[in-house]
Design a protein around this motif. Structure first.
Motif, PDB file in Angstrom:
ATOM      1  N   GLU A   1     -45.556 -15.853  82.720  1.00 40.07           N
ATOM      2  CA  GLU A   1     -44.468 -14.864  82.682  1.00 40.07           C
ATOM      3  C   GLU A   1     -45.050 -13.472  82.938  1.00 40.07           C
ATOM      4  N   ASP A   2     -45.065 -12.655  81.910  1.00 35.96           N
ATOM      5  CA  ASP A   2     -45.603 -11.302  82.043  1.00 35.96           C
ATOM      6  C   ASP A   2     -46.661 -11.108  80.980  1.00 35.96           C
ATOM      7  N   PHE A   3     -47.551 -10.153  81.179  1.00 35.54           N
ATOM      8  CA  PHE A   3     -48.525  -9.830  80.156  1.00 35.54           C
ATOM      9  C   PHE A   3     -47.788  -9.524  78.850  1.00 35.54           C
ATOM     10  N   SER A   4     -48.196 -10.187  77.778  1.00 34.55           N
ATOM     11  CA  SER A   4     -47.612  -9.980  76.452  1.00 34.55           C
ATOM     12  C   SER A   4     -46.179 -10.492  76.336  1.00 34.55           C
ATOM     13  N   SER A   5     -45.780 -11.409  77.215  1.00 34.39           N
ATOM     14  CA  SER A   5     -44.393 -11.885  77.178  1.00 34.39           C
ATOM     15  C   SER A   5     -44.115 -12.814  75.995  1.00 34.39           C
ATOM     16  N   GLY A   6     -45.171 -13.361  75.395  1.00 35.89           N
ATOM     17  CA  GLY A   6     -44.973 -14.290  74.285  1.00 35.89           C
ATOM     18  C   GLY A   6     -45.273 -13.656  72.948  1.00 35.89           C
ATOM     19  N   THR A   7     -46.145 -14.295  72.204  1.00 34.53           N
ATOM     20  CA  THR A   7     -46.477 -13.890  70.838  1.00 34.53           C
ATOM     21  C   THR A   7     -46.951 -12.453  70.753  1.00 34.53           C
ATOM     22  N   SER A   8     -47.716 -11.998  71.732  1.00 28.54           N
ATOM     23  CA  SER A   8     -48.372 -10.692  71.626  1.00 28.54           C
ATOM     24  C   SER A   8     -47.415  -9.515  71.652  1.00 28.54           C
ATOM     25  N   SER A   9     -46.176  -9.707  72.085  1.00 29.69           N
ATOM     26  CA  SER A   9     -45.197  -8.612  72.045  1.00 29.69           C
ATOM     27  C   SER A   9     -44.246  -8.754  70.863  1.00 29.69           C
ATOM     28  N   ARG A  10     -44.388  -9.832  70.095  1.00 29.52           N
ATOM     29  CA  ARG A  10     -43.447 -10.132  69.019  1.00 29.52           C
ATOM     30  C   ARG A  10     -44.128 -10.143  67.656  1.00 29.52           C
ATOM     31  N   SER A  11     -45.162  -9.337  67.507  1.00 32.15           N
ATOM     32  CA  SER A  11     -45.949  -9.306  66.274  1.00 32.15           C
ATOM     33  C   SER A  11     -45.290  -8.415  65.229  1.00 32.15           C
ATOM     34  N   THR A  12     -45.968  -8.291  64.093  1.00 26.32           N
ATOM     35  CA  THR A  12     -45.483  -7.405  63.029  1.00 26.32           C
ATOM     36  C   THR A  12     -45.736  -5.939  63.353  1.00 26.32           C
ATOM     37  N   LYS A  13     -46.451  -5.669  64.436  1.00 26.32           N
ATOM     38  CA  LYS A  13     -46.868  -4.328  64.854  1.00 26.32           C
ATOM     39  C   LYS A  13     -47.947  -3.761  63.932  1.00 26.32           C
ATOM     40  N   LEU A  14     -48.495  -4.587  63.044  1.00 27.59           N
ATOM     41  CA  LEU A  14     -49.563  -4.147  62.154  1.00 27.59           C
ATOM     42  C   LEU A  14     -50.922  -4.597  62.673  1.00 27.59           C
ATOM     43  N   ILE A  15     -51.907  -3.725  62.538  1.00 31.26           N
ATOM     44  CA  ILE A  15     -53.309  -4.094  62.748  1.00 31.26           C
ATOM     45  C   ILE A  15     -53.892  -4.181  61.342  1.00 31.26           C
ATOM     46  N   HIS A  16     -53.787  -5.346  60.740  1.00 34.83           N
ATOM     47  CA  HIS A  16     -54.096  -5.424  59.313  1.00 34.83           C
ATOM     48  C   HIS A  16     -55.460  -6.038  59.035  1.00 34.83           C
ATOM     49  N   GLY A  17     -56.046  -5.597  57.932  1.00 33.85           N
ATOM     50  CA  GLY A  17     -57.369  -6.063  57.551  1.00 33.85           C
ATOM     51  C   GLY A  17     -57.358  -7.322  56.724  1.00 33.85           C
ATOM     52  N   GLY A  18     -56.192  -7.902  56.486  1.00 33.14           N
ATOM     53  CA  GLY A  18     -56.139  -9.171  55.765  1.00 33.14           C
ATOM     54  C   GLY A  18     -56.164  -9.025  54.254  1.00 33.14           C
ATOM     55  N   VAL A  19     -55.329  -8.119  53.725  1.00 33.95           N
ATOM     56  CA  VAL A  19     -55.329  -7.914  52.278  1.00 33.95           C
ATOM     57  C   VAL A  19     -54.915  -9.185  51.532  1.00 33.95           C
ATOM     58  N   ARG A  20     -54.055 -10.008  52.137  1.00 36.71           N
ATOM     59  CA  ARG A  20     -53.656 -11.265  51.495  1.00 36.71           C
ATOM     60  C   ARG A  20     -54.819 -12.238  51.422  1.00 36.71           C
ATOM     61  N   TYR A  21     -55.694 -12.196  52.423  1.00 40.25           N
ATOM     62  CA  TYR A  21     -56.846 -13.083  52.415  1.00 40.25           C
ATOM     63  C   TYR A  21     -57.798 -12.713  51.275  1.00 40.25           C
ATOM     64  N   LEU A  22     -57.862 -11.405  50.964  1.00 41.41           N
ATOM     65  CA  LEU A  22     -58.726 -10.956  49.874  1.00 41.41           C
ATOM     66  C   LEU A  22     -58.247 -11.535  48.548  1.00 41.41           C
ATOM     67  N   GLU A  23     -56.935 -11.549  48.340  1.00 42.90           N
ATOM     68  CA  GLU A  23     -56.378 -12.126  47.110  1.00 42.90           C
ATOM     69  C   GLU A  23     -56.755 -13.603  46.994  1.00 42.90           C
ATOM     70  N   LYS A  24     -56.630 -14.334  48.099  1.00 43.72           N
ATOM     71  CA  LYS A  24     -56.998 -15.752  48.089  1.00 43.72           C
ATOM     72  C   LYS A  24     -58.489 -15.934  47.856  1.00 43.72           C
ATOM     73  N   ALA A  25     -59.292 -15.044  48.441  1.00 42.86           N
ATOM     74  CA  ALA A  25     -60.741 -15.142  48.288  1.00 42.86           C
ATOM     75  C   ALA A  25     -61.146 -14.996  46.830  1.00 42.86           C
ATOM     76  N   VAL A  26     -60.489 -14.047  46.117  1.00 40.16           N
ATOM     77  CA  VAL A  26     -60.838 -13.778  44.723  1.00 40.16           C
ATOM     78  C   VAL A  26     -60.381 -14.915  43.821  1.00 40.16           C
ATOM     79  N   PHE A  27     -59.128 -15.313  43.951  1.00 40.84           N
ATOM     80  CA  PHE A  27     -58.581 -16.306  43.022  1.00 40.84           C
ATOM     81  C   PHE A  27     -59.018 -17.731  43.337  1.00 40.84           C
ATOM     82  N   ASN A  28     -59.337 -17.996  44.603  1.00 42.80           N
ATOM     83  CA  ASN A  28     -59.794 -19.339  44.974  1.00 42.80           C
ATOM     84  C   ASN A  28     -61.301 -19.413  45.136  1.00 42.80           C
ATOM     85  N   LEU A  29     -61.972 -18.283  44.864  1.00 43.55           N
ATOM     86  CA  LEU A  29     -63.424 -18.199  45.055  1.00 43.55           C
ATOM     87  C   LEU A  29     -63.803 -18.735  46.440  1.00 43.55           C
TER      88      LEU A  29
END
Length: 632
Positions: free
Chosen positions: A108-136
């Motif tokens: 299709e076009d550049f970014s026609s799929g998932t890459s144009s339909r994101s949350t628009k956040l460039i996130h560092g994975g704060v949810r992953y940190l919570e899982k890392a701590v509680f699940n070791l």
């Protein structure tokens, strides 16, 4: 047959760690390489000069197609990339900057799929940190380190399209307050020198001043305070288009609206050595040969793998993210709201974006489709979730646009739901000559591309001229840009425009238009402003939005904008911001593109029909906010 998996990890890795996963092997590589060790120097400076050259113009689409078709079995490309999303364009840029001969095709076009339909956040994975701590879970912790490193690099490499955004987490109990404050301070600590800004606590009164629509009471509870932390935000499809254009300037032959219909094999059944490609605009088919094919098809990567082996086992577990756009008054400019846990355990966010408010959630099971549509119950779920946290009346009639995106998660066969699937990316070569890159997220596209190119070099025994350079390479328009760049446009350019009766009038390059052009095109915005001034294309496409007619012409000439949908959805973001405004702008967009591409009346009618069907998938409110070009 065992497959070799390489998953990108971070510099905290002590060494290579092999982990058996369902009969396959995943290699966790040490990536503790400093920028100075990556090579570059003269090569990097030469690339920067080429990309930032004021006279530089991307090769025409016709010449790009000629370059691809000229790649014969006797003179093949080094790498042919399938897929023009963030990862695919990242692979093309990485490989081209290493001095390899590269081609890329996108159905299709550049970014026609998932890459144009994101949350628009460039996130560092704060949810992953919570899982890392509680699940070791050390693996989750490494994901956070990696994401925080890449988050900073994405922002630095496209400063005009990316910025830091404070996000507020409301706390309705003192335990919540302490819990989130401690957790986000840990997030700051893990970020280290890649920290955007320090998180901090605000009292209920201070929070109300910062976020006026935040409810202080409701559901028999009262707001105790909020914790604010910082993540990145971007204009996702414009970053993706910037990647494609930067790759083209670096020497890659990139071609959108071109579909791989068959993979070519050595002696008909051996190693993959090329692809049969169909130009979806002209219908022409041609063969293009390459030493290695990189499959970066996102949610559709399994369908590419099945072209090589129809019995290939699926790797993708699709996860849906649904988003709605609301008027700007729902959130203050420059402050987001994160609801960390809804009734079903998901996260809901509400963020200011391009003058409107985006609200959404992720991690819903879905099916893979070309044009995913949000269900009405998903829209209502988001509205219900934010309703509990706002003092403004939340109405379905306020939804200006709604869309769904499919995230290609790498599947763990033992996972029971998409929450437990690894968020890391996977590189594998389960058929000789076909390297697949999948999983991961927008934030880490650059390192995903680096790993895919490393695997391709090994597979094809390629000889790059230098090491990876993309960690320090700005995208087109980013080098030399600063936040005050819009003042140059406001002071040095005017907007000449034709009125409805054909009269030519002079318009001011007002602050809103100047800021929009500066943030969308970076230093290239002067070219757009010049078109608006010199070609009488300074009129706005839709009242209430800063998009100018000149942008259509510029994108057709410089950004491979080949259709009306390409413009309203990905070069501009009108379709995502307000479907009624996009619908209003369509006739003029098509008229301008017709002039650029010499479309006949039949093609113009076809474009209108296709664009209207596309906009129908954006489930905006039927109670229109847009009438004859004027907002109520």
């Amino acid at each position: 047959m065992a497959r070799l998996f390489r998953a990108r990890r971070v510099s905290v890795t002590a060494g290579a760690l092999a982990v058996a996963v369902g009969g396959s092997y995943m290699t966790l590589r040490d990536t503790s390489v400093s920028a100075s060790d990556r090579g570059g120097g003269t090569a990097l400076e030469a690339l920067r000069r080429r990309i930032t050259d004021p006279a530089a113009v991307v090769p025409s689409r016709a010449s790009q197609e000629s370059s691809l078709s000229a790649a014969t079995s006797g003179n093949p490309l080094d790498i042919l990339v399938i897929g023009g999303g963030a990862t695919g364009c990242g692979v093309a840029l990485d490989a081209a900057t290493r001095g390899l001969r590269v081609g890329l095709v996108e159905r299709e076009d550049f970014s026609s799929g998932t890459s144009s339909r994101s949350t628009k956040l460039i996130h560092g994975g704060v949810r992953y940190l919570e899982k890392a701590v509680f699940n070791l879970d050390y693996g989750q912790l490494k994901l956070v380190f990696h994401a925080l490193l890449e988050r900073k690099q994405v922002i630095d490499n496209a400063p005009h399209l990316c910025h830091a955004l404070p996000c507020m987490t409301p706390c309705f109990g003192w335990f919540e307050t302490v819990y989130y404050w401690v957790g986000l301070k840990m997030y700051d600590l893990v970020a280290g020198r890649h920290l955007l800004h320090l998180s901090r606590y605000y009292s209920a009164q201070e929070s109300s001043e910062l976020f006026p629509t935040l409810a202080r009471k409701g559901n028999d509870r009262s707001l105790k305070g909020t914790v604010v932390y910082y993540d990145g935000q971007m204009n996702d499809s414009r970053v993706n288009v910037g990647l494609a254009c930067t790759a083209a300037l670096a020497g890659a032959a990139v071609l959108n609206h071109a579909e791989v219909v068959e993979l070519l094999r050595e002696n008909g059944k051996g190693r993959v050595i090329g692809a049969r490609i169909r130009d979806n605009l002209s219908g022409k088919e041609f063969d293009s040969y390459a030493k290695v094919i990189v499959n970066a098809g996102g949610p559709f990567c399994d369908s590419v793998r099945k072209l090589a082996d129809k019995d290939a086992k699926s790797m993708i577990c699709p996860s849906s993210g649904v988003h709605i756009v609301l008027p700007d008054y729902y959130s203050p400019q420059g402050m987001g709201l994160i609801v960390p846990k809804t009734k079903d355990g998901r996260v809901v966010f509400m963020l200011p974006w391009l003058g409107r408010t985006v609200a959404g959630t992720t991690d819903s099971n879905t099916k893979i489709t070309m044009l995913p549509e949000p269900r009405e119950d998903e829209i209502e779920f988001i509205l219900d979730a934010i309703r509990d946290y706002l003092n403004v009346k939340v109405r379905r009639m306020d939804v200006l646009s709604a869309w769904s995106g499919i995230r290609p998660l790498a599947m763990d066969p033992n996972a029971k739901n998409t929450e437990s699937i690894s968020r890391d990316h996977v590189v594998c070569e389960d058929f000789p000559g076909l390297v697949t890159i999948t999983g991961g997220k927008w934030t880490t596209y650059r390192s995903m591309a680096e790993d895919a190119v490393d695997a391709a070099i090994k597979s094809g025994k390629l000889n790059p001229l230098n090491k990876c350079l993309t960690s320090n390479l700005c995208l087109v328009g980013g080098d030399g840009w600063d936040p005050a760049f819009f003042t140059v446009l406001a002071q040095e350019y005017v907007r000449m425009k034709n009125t409805q009766n054909g009269t030519l009038v002079r318009g001011v390059m007002d602050t809103a238009a100047a800021k929009h052009l500066s943030h969308s095109y970076g230093t290239m915005s002067q070219r757009v402003a010049s078109i608006a001034q010199n070609e009488n294309l300074g009129k706005r496409l839709a009242h209430g939005y800063p998009y100018l007619e000149a942008e259509v012409a510029y994108c057709a000439r410089n950004e491979y904008c080949e259709s009306a949908v390409d413009f309203i959805a990905r070069r501009s973001r009108l379709a995502f911001l307000d479907t009624d405004a996009a619908n209003y702008a369509l006739p003029r967009v098509i008229e301008l593109l017709a002039a650029e591409h010499n479309w006949d009346k039949s093609r113009q009618n076809e474009e209108m029909e296709t664009a209207m069907k596309f906009l129908e998938t954006f489930r905006s409110s039927k109670n229109a906010h847009f009438h004859d070009g004027w907002h109520t």
